[in-house]
Scaffold this active site. Structure first.
Site, PDB file in Angstrom:
ATOM      1  N   ARG A 167     -18.235   9.200   4.748  1.00 17.50           N
ATOM      2  CA  ARG A 167     -18.398   8.481   3.472  1.00 17.50           C
ATOM      3  C   ARG A 167     -19.209   9.323   2.488  1.00 17.50           C
ATOM      4  NH1 ARG A 167     -16.063   3.648   3.420  1.00 17.50           N
ATOM      5  NH2 ARG A 167     -17.259   2.802   1.682  1.00 17.50           N
TER       6      ARG A 167
ATOM      7  N   ASN B 154      -7.856   8.037  -5.732  1.00 17.77           N
ATOM      8  CA  ASN B 154      -9.147   8.669  -5.409  1.00 17.77           C
ATOM      9  C   ASN B 154      -9.082   9.568  -4.169  1.00 17.77           C
ATOM     10  OD1 ASN B 154      -9.034   6.678  -3.498  1.00 17.77           O
ATOM     11  ND2 ASN B 154     -11.007   5.746  -3.978  1.00 17.77           N
TER      12      ASN B 154
ATOM     13  N   TYR C 252      -4.500  -2.697   4.178  1.00 18.61           N
ATOM     14  CA  TYR C 252      -5.386  -3.158   3.101  1.00 18.61           C
ATOM     15  C   TYR C 252      -5.474  -4.688   3.014  1.00 18.61           C
ATOM     16  CZ  TYR C 252      -6.130   1.535   1.178  1.00 18.61           C
ATOM     17  OH  TYR C 252      -6.514   2.837   0.979  1.00 18.61           O
TER      18      TYR C 252
ATOM     19  N   ARG D 113     -14.153  13.531  -3.633  1.00 21.49           N
ATOM     20  CA  ARG D 113     -13.706  12.791  -4.827  1.00 21.49           C
ATOM     21  C   ARG D 113     -14.193  13.434  -6.117  1.00 21.49           C
ATOM     22  NH1 ARG D 113     -14.630   7.067  -1.780  1.00 21.49           N
ATOM     23  NH2 ARG D 113     -12.478   6.685  -1.110  1.00 21.49           N
TER      24      ARG D 113
ATOM     25  N   PHE E  50      -6.210  -5.707  -7.872  1.00 17.75           N
ATOM     26  CA  PHE E  50      -5.578  -4.394  -7.770  1.00 17.75           C
ATOM     27  C   PHE E  50      -4.744  -4.224  -6.503  1.00 17.75           C
ATOM     28  CE2 PHE E  50      -9.995  -3.898  -6.223  1.00 17.75           C
ATOM     29  CZ  PHE E  50      -9.773  -3.422  -4.941  1.00 17.75           C
TER      30      PHE E  50
ATOM     31  N   GLU F 239      -8.475   0.698  12.413  1.00 19.30           N
ATOM     32  CA  GLU F 239      -7.659   1.576  11.573  1.00 19.30           C
ATOM     33  C   GLU F 239      -7.033   2.712  12.397  1.00 19.30           C
ATOM     34  OE1 GLU F 239     -10.102   0.686   7.401  1.00 19.30           O
ATOM     35  OE2 GLU F 239     -10.229   2.671   8.299  1.00 19.30           O
TER      36      GLU F 239
ATOM     37  N   THR G 101     -16.411   5.754  -4.509  1.00 23.39           N
ATOM     38  CA  THR G 101     -15.023   5.316  -4.760  1.00 23.39           C
ATOM     39  C   THR G 101     -14.571   5.719  -6.156  1.00 23.39           C
ATOM     40  OG1 THR G 101     -15.396   3.422  -3.310  1.00 23.39           O
ATOM     41  CG2 THR G 101     -13.485   3.301  -4.772  1.00 23.39           C
TER      42      THR G 101
ATOM     43  N   LYS H 279      -4.674  10.747   0.461  1.00 19.74           N
ATOM     44  CA  LYS H 279      -3.785   9.841  -0.275  1.00 19.74           C
ATOM     45  C   LYS H 279      -2.711  10.590  -1.083  1.00 19.74           C
ATOM     46  CE  LYS H 279      -7.256   6.152  -0.627  1.00 19.74           C
ATOM     47  NZ  LYS H 279      -7.851   5.123  -1.531  1.00 19.74           N
TER      48      LYS H 279
ATOM     49  N   HIS I 203      -9.365   8.091   1.830  1.00 20.42           N
ATOM     50  CA  HIS I 203      -9.945   6.854   2.380  1.00 20.42           C
ATOM     51  C   HIS I 203     -10.730   7.206   3.627  1.00 20.42           C
ATOM     52  CE1 HIS I 203     -10.303   2.835   4.165  1.00 20.42           C
ATOM     53  NE2 HIS I 203     -10.007   3.445   5.301  1.00 20.42           N
TER      54      HIS I 203
HETATM   55  P1  CMP Z   1     -10.204   2.813  -0.224  1.00 23.13           P
HETATM   56  O1  CMP Z   1     -11.455   3.354   0.382  1.00 23.13           O
HETATM   57  O2  CMP Z   1      -8.930   3.335   0.266  1.00 23.13           O
HETATM   58  O3  CMP Z   1     -10.211   1.220  -0.029  1.00 23.13           O
HETATM   59  C1  CMP Z   1      -9.772   0.321  -1.015  1.00 23.13           C
HETATM   60  C2  CMP Z   1      -9.188   1.020  -2.177  1.00 23.13           C
HETATM   61  O4  CMP Z   1      -8.931   0.200  -3.285  1.00 23.13           O
HETATM   62  C3  CMP Z   1     -10.178   2.030  -2.697  1.00 23.13           C
HETATM   63  O5  CMP Z   1     -10.262   3.100  -1.793  1.00 23.13           O
HETATM   64  C4  CMP Z   1      -9.607   2.360  -4.068  1.00 23.13           C
HETATM   65  O6  CMP Z   1      -8.676   3.403  -4.036  1.00 23.13           O
HETATM   66  C5  CMP Z   1      -8.888   1.058  -4.407  1.00 23.13           C
HETATM   67  N1  CMP Z   1      -9.553   0.414  -5.523  1.00 23.13           N
HETATM   68  C6  CMP Z   1     -10.799  -0.044  -5.563  1.00 23.13           C
HETATM   69  N2  CMP Z   1     -11.074  -0.578  -6.764  1.00 23.13           N
HETATM   70  C7  CMP Z   1      -9.949  -0.429  -7.499  1.00 23.13           C
HETATM   71  C8  CMP Z   1      -9.603  -0.780  -8.809  1.00 23.13           C
HETATM   72  N3  CMP Z   1     -10.473  -1.380  -9.631  1.00 23.13           N
HETATM   73  N4  CMP Z   1      -8.368  -0.481  -9.220  1.00 23.13           N
HETATM   74  C9  CMP Z   1      -7.482   0.118  -8.393  1.00 23.13           C
HETATM   75  N5  CMP Z   1      -7.762   0.460  -7.123  1.00 23.13           N
HETATM   76  C10 CMP Z   1      -8.984   0.206  -6.694  1.00 23.13           C
END
Ligand code: CMP
Length: 139
Positions: A86, A113, A50, A103, A58, A127, A92, A10, A116
């Site tokens: 994962r 983070n 997404y 992470r 968010f 994807e 996450t 990212k 993905h």
């Molecule tokens: P990802 O695995 O890319 O899939 C969904 C993404 O949403 C997740 O990683 C986070 O980066 C993002 N995400 C999840 N929860 C939040 C949150 N509370 N605020 C902002 N981003 C979020």
């Protein structure tokens, strides 16, 4: 079984020049990078990618972040690649991520983070197809 999963390094990670550091963790875990490209996602691409999170509070912030800078999209291959990646990414929320995970080492926050990874075989297929043609993946 040998699986393929979809990965994104990212913008928070590319901005800190961590592509190689992330790839080193991926490769050390036994996953093979069988496709990779650095791109600037369009807003439409990020919104499609997404779409399952569209109703979340968010969502807007997530899309803005994902198009704020370059990302590296990848296909990773290996035994049990989906679950394995994962594990390698970690939780996450980086404050909950285990030692040794991407992470834990690099993520800044739950939003920024660093990586993905697909959550299941069906999503991995969708994807991967969103970003790679078949002949761009070389196992
Ligand atoms: P990802 O695995 O890319 O899939 C969904 C993404 O949403 C997740 O990683 C986070 O980066 C993002 N995400 C999840 N929860 C939040 C949150 N509370 N605020 C902002 N981003 C979020």
């Amino acid at each position: 079984a040998i699986e393929r999963t979809f990965s994104i390094i990212k913008p928070d990670a590319t901005a800190r020049n961590l592509t190689g550091a992330v790839n080193a963790i991926i490769e050390k875990a036994g996953l093979k990078i069988v496709a990779q490209k650095r791109i600037l996602m369009t807003r439409a691409q990020a919104e499609t990618f997404y779409a399952v999170h569209k109703a979340r509070p968010f969502f807007g912030e997530l899309v803005d972040f994902m198009i704020s800078g370059p990302v590296v999209v990848q296909v990773l291959e290996g035994e049990g690649a989906i679950l394995k990646y994962r594990d390698v990414m970690g939780a996450t929320d980086p404050s909950k991520a285990a030692d040794g995970t991407i992470r834990k080492a690099h993520a800044k926050s739950i939003g920024e983070n660093s990586v993905h990874g697909s959550d299941a075989a069906e999503t991995a297929t969708i994807e991967i197809a969103q970003f790679f043609a078949g002949n761009e993946i070389v196992g």
